[in-house]
Design a protein around this motif. Sequence first.
Motif, mmCIF file in Angstrom:
data_model
loop_
_atom_site.group_PDB
_atom_site.id
_atom_site.type_symbol
_atom_site.label_atom_id
_atom_site.label_comp_id
_atom_site.label_asym_id
_atom_site.label_seq_id
_atom_site.Cartn_x
_atom_site.Cartn_y
_atom_site.Cartn_z
ATOM 1 N N ALA A 12 0.842 -1.202 0.000
ATOM 2 C CA ALA A 12 0.000 0.000 0.000
ATOM 3 C C ALA A 12 0.874 1.249 0.000
ATOM 4 O O ALA A 12 1.710 1.433 0.885
ATOM 5 N N GLU A 13 0.685 2.093 -0.996
ATOM 6 C CA GLU A 13 1.448 3.338 -1.104
ATOM 7 C C GLU A 13 1.002 4.357 -0.052
ATOM 8 O O GLU A 13 1.760 5.237 0.342
ATOM 9 N N ALA A 14 -0.232 4.227 0.379
ATOM 10 C CA ALA A 14 -0.813 5.021 1.461
ATOM 11 C C ALA A 14 -1.893 4.139 2.080
ATOM 12 O O ALA A 14 -2.170 3.060 1.560
ATOM 13 N N ALA A 15 -2.494 4.582 3.156
ATOM 14 C CA ALA A 15 -3.569 3.794 3.767
ATOM 15 C C ALA A 15 -4.698 3.593 2.757
ATOM 16 O O ALA A 15 -5.027 4.508 2.004
ATOM 17 N N ILE A 16 -5.255 2.385 2.733
ATOM 18 C CA ILE A 16 -6.351 2.055 1.815
ATOM 19 C C ILE A 16 -7.510 1.523 2.632
ATOM 20 O O ILE A 16 -7.355 0.587 3.416
ATOM 21 N N THR A 17 -8.675 2.117 2.451
ATOM 22 C CA THR A 17 -9.889 1.642 3.104
ATOM 23 C C THR A 17 -10.284 0.300 2.494
ATOM 24 O O THR A 17 -10.110 0.081 1.300
ATOM 25 N N ALA A 49 -7.892 -3.457 5.509
ATOM 26 C CA ALA A 49 -7.581 -2.046 5.255
ATOM 27 C C ALA A 49 -6.101 -1.817 5.554
ATOM 28 O O ALA A 49 -5.735 -1.511 6.690
ATOM 29 N N PRO A 50 -5.235 -1.982 4.551
ATOM 30 C CA PRO A 50 -3.800 -1.855 4.820
ATOM 31 C C PRO A 50 -3.382 -0.408 5.105
ATOM 32 O O PRO A 50 -3.905 0.531 4.516
ATOM 33 N N ALA A 51 -2.436 -0.272 6.012
ATOM 34 C CA ALA A 51 -1.832 1.029 6.301
ATOM 35 C C ALA A 51 -0.673 1.258 5.335
ATOM 36 O O ALA A 51 -0.260 0.349 4.611
ATOM 37 N N LEU A 52 -0.152 2.449 5.316
ATOM 38 C CA LEU A 52 1.007 2.792 4.505
ATOM 39 C C LEU A 52 2.104 1.752 4.693
ATOM 40 O O LEU A 52 2.469 1.430 5.822
ATOM 41 N N GLU A 54 2.072 -1.464 4.255
ATOM 42 C CA GLU A 54 1.651 -2.839 4.518
ATOM 43 C C GLU A 54 1.319 -3.566 3.222
ATOM 44 O O GLU A 54 0.878 -2.959 2.249
ATOM 45 N N CYS A 56 -0.906 -6.100 0.915
ATOM 46 C CA CYS A 56 -2.330 -6.393 0.808
ATOM 47 C C CYS A 56 -2.587 -7.211 -0.448
ATOM 48 O O CYS A 56 -1.885 -7.081 -1.446
#
Length: 124
Positions: A12-17, A49-52, A54, A56
């Motif tokens: 994940a480049e940034a947090a993803i819902t 929902a991966p964080a920056l 992480e 996925c």
Amino acid sequence: MSKSLLDKEYVAEAAITAYRIVKPGSTDDFVAVAAAATDKVIGVVEGVAPALGERCAVVLNGIADVTFGGTVARGDPLTSDASGRAVVAAPAAGTNVRLIGFARVSGVVGDVGEILVQQGLMQG
């Protein structure tokens, strides 16, 4: 039992819902939330929902659950809204939009519903 035919792990480049449509990130093997109908959408992040930074799993082909961003009817072609939610693809004349797939169920904004992930391109 997985409904996906093909999924791949990305970072994940940034947090993803959870239950959002994603596009390639700025670096290989990274993904970011899709933010427009013209983004090169590649798949759906389902229940995690991966964080920056992480890892996925992204459903690239098959059945996936996604959040709807508007009213969707079963069978509608779908693209991404500005928040990575699935909306009906309705390009203006001469405009191209990227398809993430097709709705398998009907729903309204905020619903999580099944889609057939099958990337494509549609021209108005």
